[in-house]
Design a protein around this motif. Sequence first.
Motif, short mmCIF file in Angstrom:
data_model
loop_
_atom_site.label_atom_id
_atom_site.label_comp_id
_atom_site.label_asym_id
_atom_site.label_seq_id
_atom_site.Cartn_x
_atom_site.Cartn_y
_atom_site.Cartn_z
N UNK A 95 -14.78 -20.09 38.18
CA UNK A 95 -13.34 -20.02 37.98
C UNK A 95 -12.74 -21.44 37.93
N UNK A 96 -11.45 -21.53 38.17
CA UNK A 96 -10.72 -22.78 37.99
C UNK A 96 -10.84 -23.69 39.20
N UNK A 97 -10.73 -25.00 39.01
CA UNK A 97 -10.59 -25.91 40.13
C UNK A 97 -9.12 -26.09 40.49
N UNK A 98 -8.87 -26.52 41.71
CA UNK A 98 -7.51 -26.86 42.10
C UNK A 98 -7.23 -28.32 41.76
N UNK A 99 -5.96 -28.69 41.75
CA UNK A 99 -5.59 -30.07 41.42
C UNK A 99 -6.18 -31.06 42.41
N UNK A 100 -6.20 -30.68 43.70
CA UNK A 100 -6.71 -31.60 44.70
C UNK A 100 -8.23 -31.72 44.63
N UNK A 101 -8.91 -30.63 44.24
CA UNK A 101 -10.35 -30.70 44.04
C UNK A 101 -10.67 -31.68 42.92
N UNK B 106 -14.72 -22.92 34.99
CA UNK B 106 -14.78 -21.89 33.96
C UNK B 106 -16.15 -21.86 33.27
N UNK B 107 -17.20 -21.93 34.09
CA UNK B 107 -18.56 -21.95 33.55
C UNK B 107 -18.98 -20.52 33.22
N UNK B 108 -18.71 -20.15 31.99
CA UNK B 108 -19.00 -18.80 31.51
C UNK B 108 -19.55 -18.92 30.09
N UNK B 109 -20.84 -18.64 29.92
CA UNK B 109 -21.46 -18.85 28.60
C UNK B 109 -20.63 -18.23 27.48
N UNK B 110 -20.42 -18.98 26.38
CA UNK B 110 -21.04 -20.27 26.08
C UNK B 110 -20.13 -21.46 26.37
N UNK B 111 -19.17 -21.35 27.27
CA UNK B 111 -18.18 -22.41 27.46
C UNK B 111 -18.11 -22.87 28.90
N UNK B 112 -17.58 -24.06 29.06
CA UNK B 112 -17.26 -24.60 30.38
C UNK B 112 -16.26 -25.73 30.17
N UNK B 113 -15.56 -26.10 31.23
CA UNK B 113 -14.58 -27.18 31.16
C UNK B 113 -14.94 -28.24 32.19
N UNK B 114 -15.09 -29.48 31.71
CA UNK B 114 -15.47 -30.60 32.58
C UNK B 114 -14.21 -31.34 33.01
N UNK B 115 -14.03 -31.53 34.32
CA UNK B 115 -12.84 -32.18 34.85
C UNK B 115 -13.13 -33.56 35.41
N UNK B 116 -14.38 -33.83 35.72
CA UNK B 116 -14.72 -35.13 36.31
C UNK B 116 -16.22 -35.36 36.13
N UNK B 117 -16.60 -36.63 35.97
CA UNK B 117 -18.02 -36.98 35.93
C UNK B 117 -18.77 -36.38 34.76
N UNK B 118 -18.18 -36.41 33.58
CA UNK B 118 -18.83 -35.79 32.41
C UNK B 118 -20.16 -36.42 32.06
N UNK B 119 -20.41 -37.65 32.50
CA UNK B 119 -21.67 -38.32 32.14
C UNK B 119 -22.88 -37.54 32.65
N UNK B 120 -22.72 -36.82 33.77
CA UNK B 120 -23.86 -36.05 34.29
C UNK B 120 -24.09 -34.77 33.50
N UNK B 121 -23.15 -34.40 32.67
CA UNK B 121 -23.32 -33.25 31.78
C UNK B 121 -23.58 -33.72 30.36
N UNK B 122 -24.01 -34.97 30.24
CA UNK B 122 -24.32 -35.53 28.94
C UNK B 122 -23.12 -35.84 28.09
#
Length: 281
Positions: A242-248, A262-278
């Motif tokens: 599900x969603x992250x909070x603003x403070x998270x 929102x990690x639900x195939x085939x989508x997800x939303x990256x909010x921080x540290x995208x380099x570890x997800x390529x």
Amino acid sequence: MGRVTQRTPALRIDLGDPSAPVLTRRPDTVAVEEPMEIRVAGQALTVTMRTPGDDFDLTIGFLHGEGLIRAASDVRQLMHCLDEDESGSPTYNVVDVTLAEGVAQPTARDARRFVTTSACGVCGTASIDALRRTSRYAVHEDDTVVDPALLVTLPDRLRERQKVFDRTGGIHAAGLFTADGELLVAREDVGRHNAVDKVIGWAAREGRLPLSGHVLVVTSRASFELTQKALMAGIPVLAAVSAPSSLAIQLAQEVDLTLVGFVRPPRMTVYSGGRRAGIPD
């Protein structure tokens, strides 16, 4: 030790035909929720509502996440107190902790703090600053990369291990994965933070901390509290259904922890540290 599910009378209403609803009385299976009190040296520290089971992992995970211990070796003994319910049957709802010699005992101020934060977690910018000072592990130095095509499949892999959810539909889960997708441990609980504490407590007892190179997957939203627990355990990637909070998000960005929602195939939303997800930041 207490059941994780129980049967209860229920009334199911089928409104397929609104003019003639079908009422069916039948027993339903629900997740058990019971209070668990954590005591240190016989003194009450906190009470959390949890699903019985893995109580010692939950206790160690909680103490570690709050910075009261640094490793499982800081705990000399764990035991269930022989508390009883009204019928005189043992409930196993109190865990007493004996800390190792030299480990500071929690203070009365700690106990008061947990009373106000056990339901919603710590919050506020001051708490983020405190976490940056107290976390033992430098998550920002972890260069783990997880294939995004793999990362998006992890909640479904965790779902395969949610046996209590299959029976009740009303319980959270947390799972610890390696960067190549191996599920090491999965825990379920009515409290999402309890499920995470059980996972981290297991890892602490197994001598696996810090959890560099691992992914924590949760079936709930990503709150500040769960991000805090990932940081304190040295986990570089937190993925939530599900969603992250603003403070998270703020905390994850401050400490360079990868936070994916929102990690639900085939989508997800990256909010921080995208380099570890390529994904380049």
